[in-house]
Design a protein around this motif. Structure first.
Motif, PDB file in Angstrom:
ATOM      1  N   MET A 127      17.531  30.164 -69.845  1.00 21.76           N
ATOM      2  CA  MET A 127      16.865  30.662 -68.703  1.00 21.76           C
ATOM      3  C   MET A 127      16.965  32.384 -68.665  1.00 21.76           C
ATOM      4  SD  MET A 127      17.739  29.120 -65.014  1.00 21.76           S
ATOM      5  CE  MET A 127      16.597  27.950 -64.851  1.00 21.76           C
ATOM      6  N   THR A 128      16.178  32.804 -68.205  1.00 22.94           N
ATOM      7  CA  THR A 128      16.261  34.235 -68.051  1.00 22.94           C
ATOM      8  C   THR A 128      17.260  34.818 -67.042  1.00 22.94           C
ATOM      9  OG1 THR A 128      14.621  34.503 -66.411  1.00 22.94           O
ATOM     10  CG2 THR A 128      13.835  34.460 -68.733  1.00 22.94           C
ATOM     11  N   ASP A 129      17.738  36.001 -67.266  1.00 28.19           N
ATOM     12  CA  ASP A 129      18.759  36.688 -66.272  1.00 28.19           C
ATOM     13  C   ASP A 129      18.022  36.885 -64.852  1.00 28.19           C
ATOM     14  OD1 ASP A 129      20.930  36.676 -67.917  1.00 28.19           O
ATOM     15  OD2 ASP A 129      20.460  38.819 -68.461  1.00 28.19           O
ATOM     16  N   VAL A 130      18.423  36.251 -63.914  1.00 29.59           N
ATOM     17  CA  VAL A 130      17.950  36.541 -62.404  1.00 29.59           C
ATOM     18  C   VAL A 130      19.033  37.084 -61.762  1.00 29.59           C
ATOM     19  CG1 VAL A 130      17.401  35.213 -60.355  1.00 29.59           C
ATOM     20  CG2 VAL A 130      16.498  34.632 -62.447  1.00 29.59           C
ATOM     21  N   LEU A 131      18.554  38.294 -61.003  1.00 24.51           N
ATOM     22  CA  LEU A 131      19.690  38.841 -60.127  1.00 24.51           C
ATOM     23  C   LEU A 131      20.031  37.953 -58.987  1.00 24.51           C
ATOM     24  CD1 LEU A 131      20.867  41.686 -59.345  1.00 24.51           C
ATOM     25  CD2 LEU A 131      19.191  42.126 -57.732  1.00 24.51           C
ATOM     26  N   PRO A 132      21.493  37.609 -59.121  1.00 31.67           N
ATOM     27  CA  PRO A 132      21.869  36.817 -58.205  1.00 31.67           C
ATOM     28  C   PRO A 132      21.724  37.241 -56.495  1.00 31.67           C
ATOM     29  CG  PRO A 132      23.645  37.585 -59.755  1.00 31.67           C
ATOM     30  CD  PRO A 132      22.712  38.200 -59.863  1.00 31.67           C
ATOM     31  N   THR A 133      21.342  36.384 -55.913  1.00 27.64           N
ATOM     32  CA  THR A 133      21.298  36.838 -54.331  1.00 27.64           C
ATOM     33  C   THR A 133      21.447  35.680 -53.589  1.00 27.64           C
ATOM     34  OG1 THR A 133      18.836  35.405 -54.651  1.00 27.64           O
ATOM     35  CG2 THR A 133      18.845  37.805 -54.925  1.00 27.64           C
ATOM     36  N   ILE A 134      21.930  35.913 -52.060  1.00 20.11           N
ATOM     37  CA  ILE A 134      22.413  35.240 -51.227  1.00 20.11           C
ATOM     38  C   ILE A 134      21.197  35.556 -50.163  1.00 20.11           C
ATOM     39  CG2 ILE A 134      24.196  34.852 -49.586  1.00 20.11           C
ATOM     40  CD1 ILE A 134      26.027  36.066 -51.490  1.00 20.11           C
ATOM     41  N   GLU A 135      20.876  34.456 -49.444  1.00 24.51           N
ATOM     42  CA  GLU A 135      19.927  34.179 -48.647  1.00 24.51           C
ATOM     43  C   GLU A 135      20.516  33.325 -47.291  1.00 24.51           C
ATOM     44  OE1 GLU A 135      16.161  33.353 -49.912  1.00 24.51           O
ATOM     45  OE2 GLU A 135      15.813  35.118 -51.119  1.00 24.51           O
ATOM     46  N   LEU A 136      20.071  33.774 -46.216  1.00 22.53           N
ATOM     47  CA  LEU A 136      20.244  32.913 -44.998  1.00 22.53           C
ATOM     48  C   LEU A 136      18.892  32.599 -44.592  1.00 22.53           C
ATOM     49  CD1 LEU A 136      23.038  35.006 -43.139  1.00 22.53           C
ATOM     50  CD2 LEU A 136      23.331  32.910 -44.458  1.00 22.53           C
ATOM     51  N   PHE A 137      17.944  33.582 -44.540  1.00 24.33           N
ATOM     52  CA  PHE A 137      16.483  33.435 -44.245  1.00 24.33           C
ATOM     53  C   PHE A 137      15.839  33.593 -45.511  1.00 24.33           C
ATOM     54  CE2 PHE A 137      18.542  34.406 -40.184  1.00 24.33           C
ATOM     55  CZ  PHE A 137      17.690  33.581 -39.145  1.00 24.33           C
ATOM     56  N   ASP A 138      14.751  32.665 -45.568  1.00 24.29           N
ATOM     57  CA  ASP A 138      13.723  32.816 -46.749  1.00 24.29           C
ATOM     58  C   ASP A 138      13.339  34.115 -47.097  1.00 24.29           C
ATOM     59  OD1 ASP A 138      14.217  30.090 -47.305  1.00 24.29           O
ATOM     60  OD2 ASP A 138      12.248  29.709 -46.357  1.00 24.29           O
ATOM     61  N   GLY A 139      13.600  34.825 -48.275  1.00 26.70           N
ATOM     62  CA  GLY A 139      13.060  36.039 -48.751  1.00 26.70           C
ATOM     63  C   GLY A 139      13.774  37.135 -48.356  1.00 26.70           C
ATOM     64  N   ILE A 140      15.078  37.073 -47.437  1.00 27.38           N
ATOM     65  CA  ILE A 140      15.755  38.396 -47.062  1.00 27.38           C
ATOM     66  C   ILE A 140      17.071  38.227 -47.853  1.00 27.38           C
ATOM     67  CG2 ILE A 140      16.840  39.311 -45.155  1.00 27.38           C
ATOM     68  CD1 ILE A 140      14.768  38.188 -43.261  1.00 27.38           C
ATOM     69  N   ALA A 141      17.269  39.044 -48.779  1.00 30.88           N
ATOM     70  CA  ALA A 141      18.596  39.003 -49.610  1.00 30.88           C
ATOM     71  C   ALA A 141      19.656  39.633 -48.746  1.00 30.88           C
ATOM     72  CB  ALA A 141      18.220  39.659 -50.890  1.00 30.88           C
ATOM     73  N   GLU A 142      20.965  39.114 -48.604  1.00 33.48           N
ATOM     74  CA  GLU A 142      21.800  39.851 -47.920  1.00 33.48           C
ATOM     75  C   GLU A 142      22.895  40.149 -48.832  1.00 33.48           C
ATOM     76  OE1 GLU A 142      21.779  40.208 -44.612  1.00 33.48           O
ATOM     77  OE2 GLU A 142      20.351  38.391 -43.787  1.00 33.48           O
ATOM     78  N   GLU A 143      23.703  41.249 -48.312  1.00 31.31           N
ATOM     79  CA  GLU A 143      24.701  41.774 -49.316  1.00 31.31           C
ATOM     80  C   GLU A 143      26.052  41.212 -48.713  1.00 31.31           C
ATOM     81  OE1 GLU A 143      24.388  46.106 -49.219  1.00 31.31           O
ATOM     82  OE2 GLU A 143      22.301  45.946 -49.207  1.00 31.31           O
TER      83      GLU A 143
END
Length: 124
Positions: free
Chosen positions: A1-17
């Motif tokens: 599988m290709t590298d994907v930047l890890p993300t955390i979302e509470l709402f679809d499409g909005i990456a939180e920090e």
């Protein structure tokens, strides 16, 4: 599988920090609890949450795919001079399955590496 930047979302499409994460174990039940802290939520900024679907779970996505965490509790912590400024948002997530715990830890290793976070034991 290709590298994907890890993300955390509470709402679809909005990456939180993620600001901080604490790992704990209940001494009686053995259940592991994760405390996720966010200083701010992009979903709250400019009412982004009204334009996106709430996922009802915390979605973690990385090169292994997506996993969903279901918080037991959430807390909005306010501060500032008048006590009306959002200081942080906290979520407590129980993880009682060993496979799920291992998958969460692999995600956190990738997320930490991608976001210049470091792991450290609590000082006694």
């Amino acid at each position: 599988m290709t590298d994907v930047l890890p993300t955390i979302e509470l709402f679809d499409g909005i990456a939180e920090e993620l600001d901080n994460v604490s790992l704990r174990r209940d001494r009686q039940s053995g259940t592991r609890n994760v405390l996720l802290r966010f200083r701010a939520l992009k979903a709250l900024d400019r009412f982004n949450s009204f334009r996106s679907r709430f996922s009802k779970a915390i979605r973690l996505t990385d090169s292994e795919g997506a996993i969903e965490l279901w918080p037991d509790s959430s807390k909005l912590v306010f501060g500032g001079d008048d006590g009306d400024e959002l200081d942080r948002v906290e979520f407590v997530v129980p993880i009682d399955n060993e496979d799920h715990w291992q998958r969460f830890m692999r995600f956190m290793e990738r997320y930490a590496a991608a976001n210049d976070m470091t792991y450290g034991d609590r000082q006694a």
